[in-house]
Design a protein around this motif. Structure first.
Motif, PDB file in Angstrom:
ATOM      1  N   ARG A 187      -5.999  -6.106  -5.186  1.00 51.64           N
ATOM      2  CA  ARG A 187      -4.631  -5.782  -5.574  1.00 51.64           C
ATOM      3  C   ARG A 187      -4.110  -6.749  -6.635  1.00 51.64           C
ATOM      4  NH1 ARG A 187      -3.696  -4.796   0.092  1.00 51.64           N
ATOM      5  NH2 ARG A 187      -2.680  -6.828   0.257  1.00 51.64           N
ATOM      6  N   THR A 188      -4.512  -8.015  -6.520  1.00 48.87           N
ATOM      7  CA  THR A 188      -4.078  -9.007  -7.510  1.00 48.87           C
ATOM      8  C   THR A 188      -4.689  -8.701  -8.877  1.00 48.87           C
ATOM      9  OG1 THR A 188      -3.954 -10.654  -5.731  1.00 48.87           O
ATOM     10  CG2 THR A 188      -3.895 -11.474  -8.003  1.00 48.87           C
ATOM     11  N   PHE A 189      -5.954  -8.308  -8.898  1.00 49.94           N
ATOM     12  CA  PHE A 189      -6.576  -7.918 -10.172  1.00 49.94           C
ATOM     13  C   PHE A 189      -5.895  -6.681 -10.755  1.00 49.94           C
ATOM     14  CE2 PHE A 189     -10.245 -10.704  -9.343  1.00 49.94           C
ATOM     15  CZ  PHE A 189     -10.539 -11.130 -10.625  1.00 49.94           C
ATOM     16  N   GLU A 190      -5.515  -5.729  -9.891  1.00 51.22           N
ATOM     17  CA  GLU A 190      -4.824  -4.546 -10.374  1.00 51.22           C
ATOM     18  C   GLU A 190      -3.476  -4.914 -10.982  1.00 51.22           C
ATOM     19  OE1 GLU A 190      -3.839  -0.741 -11.426  1.00 51.22           O
ATOM     20  OE2 GLU A 190      -5.788  -1.603 -10.883  1.00 51.22           O
ATOM     21  N   THR A 191      -2.796  -5.906 -10.387  1.00 50.54           N
ATOM     22  CA  THR A 191      -1.528  -6.384 -10.958  1.00 50.54           C
ATOM     23  C   THR A 191      -1.755  -6.970 -12.342  1.00 50.54           C
ATOM     24  OG1 THR A 191      -0.639  -6.864  -8.752  1.00 50.54           O
ATOM     25  CG2 THR A 191       0.400  -7.978 -10.616  1.00 50.54           C
ATOM     26  N   LEU A 192      -2.863  -7.715 -12.525  1.00 57.51           N
ATOM     27  CA  LEU A 192      -3.174  -8.287 -13.841  1.00 57.51           C
ATOM     28  C   LEU A 192      -3.474  -7.182 -14.853  1.00 57.51           C
ATOM     29  CD1 LEU A 192      -5.386 -11.386 -12.922  1.00 57.51           C
ATOM     30  CD2 LEU A 192      -3.050 -11.389 -13.793  1.00 57.51           C
ATOM     31  N   ARG A 193      -4.165  -6.143 -14.420  1.00 61.13           N
ATOM     32  CA  ARG A 193      -4.457  -5.040 -15.342  1.00 61.13           C
ATOM     33  C   ARG A 193      -3.170  -4.332 -15.776  1.00 61.13           C
ATOM     34  NH1 ARG A 193      -9.191  -4.677 -11.992  1.00 61.13           N
ATOM     35  NH2 ARG A 193      -8.182  -3.219 -10.541  1.00 61.13           N
ATOM     36  N   LEU A 194      -2.242  -4.181 -14.829  1.00 57.56           N
ATOM     37  CA  LEU A 194      -0.960  -3.580 -15.181  1.00 57.56           C
ATOM     38  C   LEU A 194      -0.175  -4.479 -16.129  1.00 57.56           C
ATOM     39  CD1 LEU A 194       0.118  -2.155 -11.689  1.00 57.56           C
ATOM     40  CD2 LEU A 194      -0.689  -0.864 -13.682  1.00 57.56           C
ATOM     41  N   GLN A 195      -0.308  -5.790 -15.932  1.00 55.75           N
ATOM     42  CA  GLN A 195       0.374  -6.741 -16.808  1.00 55.75           C
ATOM     43  C   GLN A 195      -0.162  -6.637 -18.233  1.00 55.75           C
ATOM     44  OE1 GLN A 195      -0.037 -10.790 -15.486  1.00 55.75           O
ATOM     45  NE2 GLN A 195       1.603 -11.565 -16.794  1.00 55.75           N
ATOM     46  N   VAL A 196      -1.474  -6.493 -18.358  1.00 54.43           N
ATOM     47  CA  VAL A 196      -2.090  -6.357 -19.678  1.00 54.43           C
ATOM     48  C   VAL A 196      -1.616  -5.074 -20.368  1.00 54.43           C
ATOM     49  CG1 VAL A 196      -4.303  -5.863 -20.800  1.00 54.43           C
ATOM     50  CG2 VAL A 196      -4.118  -7.785 -19.218  1.00 54.43           C
ATOM     51  N   LYS A 197      -1.381  -4.033 -19.580  1.00 59.73           N
ATOM     52  CA  LYS A 197      -0.937  -2.760 -20.149  1.00 59.73           C
ATOM     53  C   LYS A 197       0.575  -2.690 -20.344  1.00 59.73           C
ATOM     54  CE  LYS A 197      -4.730  -0.182 -17.961  1.00 59.73           C
ATOM     55  NZ  LYS A 197      -5.048   0.876 -16.968  1.00 59.73           N
ATOM     56  N   SER A 198       1.287  -3.729 -19.918  1.00 61.32           N
ATOM     57  CA  SER A 198       2.747  -3.701 -19.987  1.00 61.32           C
ATOM     58  C   SER A 198       3.242  -4.189 -21.342  1.00 61.32           C
ATOM     59  CB  SER A 198       3.331  -4.586 -18.888  1.00 61.32           C
ATOM     60  OG  SER A 198       3.146  -5.964 -19.206  1.00 61.32           O
ATOM     61  N   GLU A 199       4.554  -4.082 -21.543  1.00 63.43           N
ATOM     62  CA  GLU A 199       5.152  -4.509 -22.807  1.00 63.43           C
ATOM     63  C   GLU A 199       5.196  -6.023 -22.951  1.00 63.43           C
ATOM     64  OE1 GLU A 199       8.968  -2.684 -23.177  1.00 63.43           O
ATOM     65  OE2 GLU A 199       8.140  -0.699 -23.681  1.00 63.43           O
ATOM     66  N   SER A 200       4.862  -6.775 -21.888  1.00 66.05           N
ATOM     67  CA  SER A 200       4.874  -8.235 -21.979  1.00 66.05           C
ATOM     68  C   SER A 200       3.594  -8.797 -22.594  1.00 66.05           C
ATOM     69  CB  SER A 200       5.080  -8.847 -20.594  1.00 66.05           C
ATOM     70  OG  SER A 200       3.994  -8.533 -19.737  1.00 66.05           O
ATOM     71  N   CYS A 201       2.589  -7.944 -22.791  1.00 57.89           N
ATOM     72  CA  CYS A 201       1.327  -8.404 -23.392  1.00 57.89           C
ATOM     73  C   CYS A 201       1.536  -8.704 -24.876  1.00 57.89           C
ATOM     74  CB  CYS A 201       0.260  -7.329 -23.211  1.00 57.89           C
ATOM     75  SG  CYS A 201      -1.349  -7.763 -23.892  1.00 57.89           S
ATOM     76  N   VAL A 202       1.113  -9.898 -25.289  1.00 53.33           N
ATOM     77  CA  VAL A 202       1.311 -10.355 -26.668  1.00 53.33           C
ATOM     78  C   VAL A 202      -0.026 -10.800 -27.245  1.00 53.33           C
ATOM     79  CG1 VAL A 202       2.489 -12.011 -28.174  1.00 53.33           C
ATOM     80  CG2 VAL A 202       3.647 -11.127 -26.141  1.00 53.33           C
ATOM     81  N   LEU A 203      -0.300 -10.390 -28.492  1.00 57.43           N
ATOM     82  CA  LEU A 203      -1.495 -10.821 -29.216  1.00 57.43           C
ATOM     83  C   LEU A 203      -1.047 -11.596 -30.453  1.00 57.43           C
ATOM     84  CD1 LEU A 203      -3.566  -7.496 -29.148  1.00 57.43           C
ATOM     85  CD2 LEU A 203      -3.312  -9.212 -27.352  1.00 57.43           C
ATOM     86  N   ALA A 204      -1.449 -12.845 -30.538  1.00 53.93           N
ATOM     87  CA  ALA A 204      -1.107 -13.669 -31.699  1.00 53.93           C
ATOM     88  C   ALA A 204      -2.336 -13.799 -32.585  1.00 53.93           C
ATOM     89  CB  ALA A 204      -0.626 -15.051 -31.252  1.00 53.93           C
ATOM     90  N   VAL A 205      -2.223 -13.446 -33.856  1.00 56.15           N
ATOM     91  CA  VAL A 205      -3.327 -13.572 -34.804  1.00 56.15           C
ATOM     92  C   VAL A 205      -3.442 -15.042 -35.203  1.00 56.15           C
ATOM     93  CG1 VAL A 205      -4.275 -12.827 -37.008  1.00 56.15           C
ATOM     94  CG2 VAL A 205      -2.924 -11.233 -35.631  1.00 56.15           C
ATOM     95  N   CYS A 206      -4.585 -15.643 -34.915  1.00 53.89           N
ATOM     96  CA  CYS A 206      -4.773 -17.073 -35.187  1.00 53.89           C
ATOM     97  C   CYS A 206      -4.716 -17.349 -36.691  1.00 53.89           C
ATOM     98  CB  CYS A 206      -6.103 -17.548 -34.618  1.00 53.89           C
ATOM     99  SG  CYS A 206      -6.240 -17.374 -32.825  1.00 53.89           S
ATOM    100  N   ASP A 207      -4.245 -18.537 -37.044  1.00 56.97           N
ATOM    101  CA  ASP A 207      -4.136 -18.969 -38.443  1.00 56.97           C
ATOM    102  C   ASP A 207      -3.208 -18.059 -39.246  1.00 56.97           C
ATOM    103  OD1 ASP A 207      -6.018 -21.082 -38.023  1.00 56.97           O
ATOM    104  OD2 ASP A 207      -7.621 -19.611 -38.213  1.00 56.97           O
TER     105      ASP A 207
END
Length: 466
Positions: free
Chosen positions: A38-58
Motif C-alpha cells: 500500500r505504501t508503494f501504491e501511495t508513492l506511485r500515486l504521488q508520482v502521477k499527481s500534480e506535485s511531481c516536479v522534474l528539474a532539468v539539470c544545468d
C-alpha cells in the motif's frame, strides 16, 4: 525494467529520492507485505499527481509533467532541441547557453539529466495544526529509494511526450522496487532496491534492472539467469553483474584511470579488411601510475594490470587490479621466483603473466610463440580469431619491451595487417588527447615490431560463467 536503444542521439535520465515510510502494527509477514504494498501504491500515486516536479539539470527549467507546465520550454519542443536550455560548465560564468555539449573529440553528449522532486506547497488557506497522542506498539520502516530512470525518445517525440514517458518509467520502476523489496525482506529488515543500467549487445541496447543493494552478485545468479533467458543472451559470459553497469558519458571514474582510449581513434582501412577489437571495458595502466616509479622495467606489469582490469570490469572477477608487489608475491607463491623477487625491479614476461592470471584470477591463457618479429605479420588469422571469440587484451613481450594488443585490422585476401597497440611505456598524465595524438594508443604496422626479436604472446581466455 526499461529498455532503451543505446545508439540514440538523445537520452533523458531522471534521478531522485523517494521516501518509503510505513507503520507496521504486526510482525505477521503477510500483513506487513500488504502494508508495504500500500505504501508503494501511495508513492506511485504521488508520482502521477500534480506535485511531481522534474528539474532539468544545468538549466533554470522546472517541469510539472502532470500539470502540463514545462517552464520556459514550449511543450511541442522536439527533444533534440532541449539542449539549447542547458548551460555548459565552462560557460556558466559568462551566462551563455549551448545548443550541444561536446567531448574532447567533438562528439555530442546525448544524456540530458533531470532531478526528481516533489512540490510540498499545498494550495488554499492553511488550517491550524492539531496535535494528538496515541500509545501503541508498532514498527516503523523507513527507506530512501534511489530512483533512476532512463528514456530514449524517438526522433519526433516532444518534451511533453518524453516527460510522460518518464512518469511511466518512474511508476514502473516503483513496481519493480516493490517486487524486490518483498522478495528480499527479512523480518522487519529491508534491502534497498537499487536500479542499475546495463548496456547489452545490439540491438537490445540499454536496459534498467532493479537488484537489492547489499546482496552480493553470487546470490543473484537465479535472477541473472532469468534475465539472460528473457533477453536471449548466452549463459557463458556475464552481462548483469554489478561490474557490468553502464557508465554514462561525462561521468568521471573515481579511480582516475582512463577507459578504452582506443574508442577515440580513427580505424585503418585495408582492402577487404575487417576490424577485430577487444570487447568491453579496460583501464589504461602505464609507467609511473599509483606512485610507483617503474620506468624502464614495469611495462609487462602494466600490461598485466590492463588485462586484470578487463576481467574485473566485465564482471568475471571481483578482485582489485594487483599491484607490482602483489604480482611479484604471486610468482613467489607459485614457485616461479625466489622470495627476494618481491620488492625488486626485475622484468617479467608473457609466461609470468600467464602464471599470475592463473594464480590470482583463475584465468587460463594460451601462449603464442613467434621466433622473430617478422612472423607477426602472418598471425592475422590467429589474432582475429582471438578477438572474435575471447575479446580479451593480449600481452606481447619481446626483447626488453612489452605491449598490449587491443585488436587487429586484417585482410584475409591480401594478408595486410595493422595492430591496435596500447603502450605501457607512457609516463605522462591521464590526458586522452596526448595519448591518442602521440600514438601511445594507436594503430601500428608490421614494422612496429623488432623483425629479428623473439616474441611471446599471452592470450587470456574468458571464463565461461553467467
Amino acid at each position: 525494467m526499461v529498455v532503451v536503444d543505446s545508439d540514440s542521439v538523445t537520452v533523458f535520465r531522471l534521478k531522485g529520492l523517494l521516501e518509503l515510510r510505513c507503520h507496521l502494527d504486526t510482525t505477521d509477514a503477510l500483513l506487513m507485505q500488504k502494508v508495504i504494498s500500500r505504501t508503494f501504491e501511495t508513492l506511485r500515486l504521488q508520482v502521477k499527481s500534480e506535485s511531481c516536479v522534474l528539474a532539468v539539470c544545468d538549466s533554470p527549467v522546472i517541469i510539472w509533467p502532470n500539470k502540463g507546465i514545462y517552464g520556459e520550454i514550449p511543450p511541442s519542443t522536439l527533444c533534440e532541441d532541449v539542449h539549447q536550455w542547458i548551460q555548459l560548465d565552462e560557460q556558466e560564468s559568462g551566462g551563455k547557453w549551448s545548443t550541444k555539449k561536446k567531448s574532447k573529440k567533438g562528439l555530442s553528449v546525448n544524456v540530458i539529466k533531470l532531478c526528481l522532486m516533489m512540490d510540498v506547497t499545498k494550495p488554499g488557506p492553511l488550517s491550524a495544526p492539531i496535535a494528538s497522542k496515541t500509545v501503541q506498539k508498532s514498527h516503523f520502516l523507513s527507506a530512501t529509494l534511489p530512483m533512476d530512470c532512463v528514456v530514449r525518445p524517438s526522433c519526433n517525440d516532444t518534451i511533453k511526450d518524453t516527460c510522460e514517458k518518464l512518469v511511466e518509467a518512474l511508476t514502473h520502476q516503483l513496481c519493480e522496487m516493490e517486487k524486490v523489496t518483498l522478495q528480499y525482506m527479512r523480518g522487519t529488515t529491508l534491502f534497498i532496491p537499487e536500479p542499475l543500467h546495463f548496456n547489452l549487445p545490439e540491438p537490445k541496447g540499454l536496459v534498467t534492472v532493479v537488484f537489492p543493494a547489499g546482496v552480493p552478485d553470487r546470490e543473484l545468479e537465479t535472477q541473472r539467469r532469468e534475465l539472460h533467458h528473457q533477453f536471449e543472451l548466452p549463459d557463458d559470459r556475464p552481462y548483469f553483474r554489478r561490474a557490468n553497469v553502464y557508465h554514462f558519458p561525462n561521468e568521471p571514474y573515481k579511480d582516475g584511470y582512463l577507459r578504452n582510449p582506443h574508442m577515440f581513434l580513427t580505424h585503418p582501412t585495408l582492402d577487404n579488411g575487417k576490424l577485430y577489437l577487444v570487447q568491453g571495458t579496460y583501464s589504461y595502466h602505464h609507467y609511473m601510475q599509483d606512485h610507483v616509479d617503474d620506468n624502464g622495467w614495469g611495462c609487462a606489469y602494466r600490461s598485466l594490470q590492463t588485462i586484470c582490469s578487463w576481467f574485473q570490469q566485465q564482471g568475471y572477477v571481483e578482485l582489485p587490479v594487483p599491484s607490482h608487489k602483489e604480482i611479484q608475491q604471486a610468482l613467489v607463491d607459485v614457485g616461479d621466483k625466489q622470495a627476494s623477487f618481491v620488492g625488486s625491479r626485475q622484468w617479467i614476461g608473457s609466461i609470468e603473466v600467464q602464471a599470475v592470471l592463473s594464480h590470482l584470477l583463475g584465468i587460463t591463457s594460451k601462449i603464442m610463440f613467434v621466433s622473430q618479429g617478422s612472423e607477426l605479420a602472418s598471425k592475422g588469422r590467429e589474432l582475429a580469431n582471438h578477438f572474435l571469440t575471447e575479446g580479451t587484451p593480449v600481452m606481447i613481450g619481446g626483447g626488453v619491451l612489452a605491449h598490449t594488443i587491443l585488436g587487429v585490422a586484417w585482410s584475409e585476401t591480401t594478408g595486410q595487417i595493422r595492430y591496435l597497440i596500447l603502450d605501457p611505456h607512457y609516463t605522462g598524465a591521464e590526458d586522452l588527447q596526448v595519448i591518442t595524438d602521440k600514438g601511445w594508443c594507436g594503430w601500428k604496422g608490421p614494422d612496429f615490431w623488432d623483425q629479428t626479436a623473439y616474441y611471446n604472446l599471452c592470450l587470456p581466455q574468458r571464463l565461461r560463467i553467467i
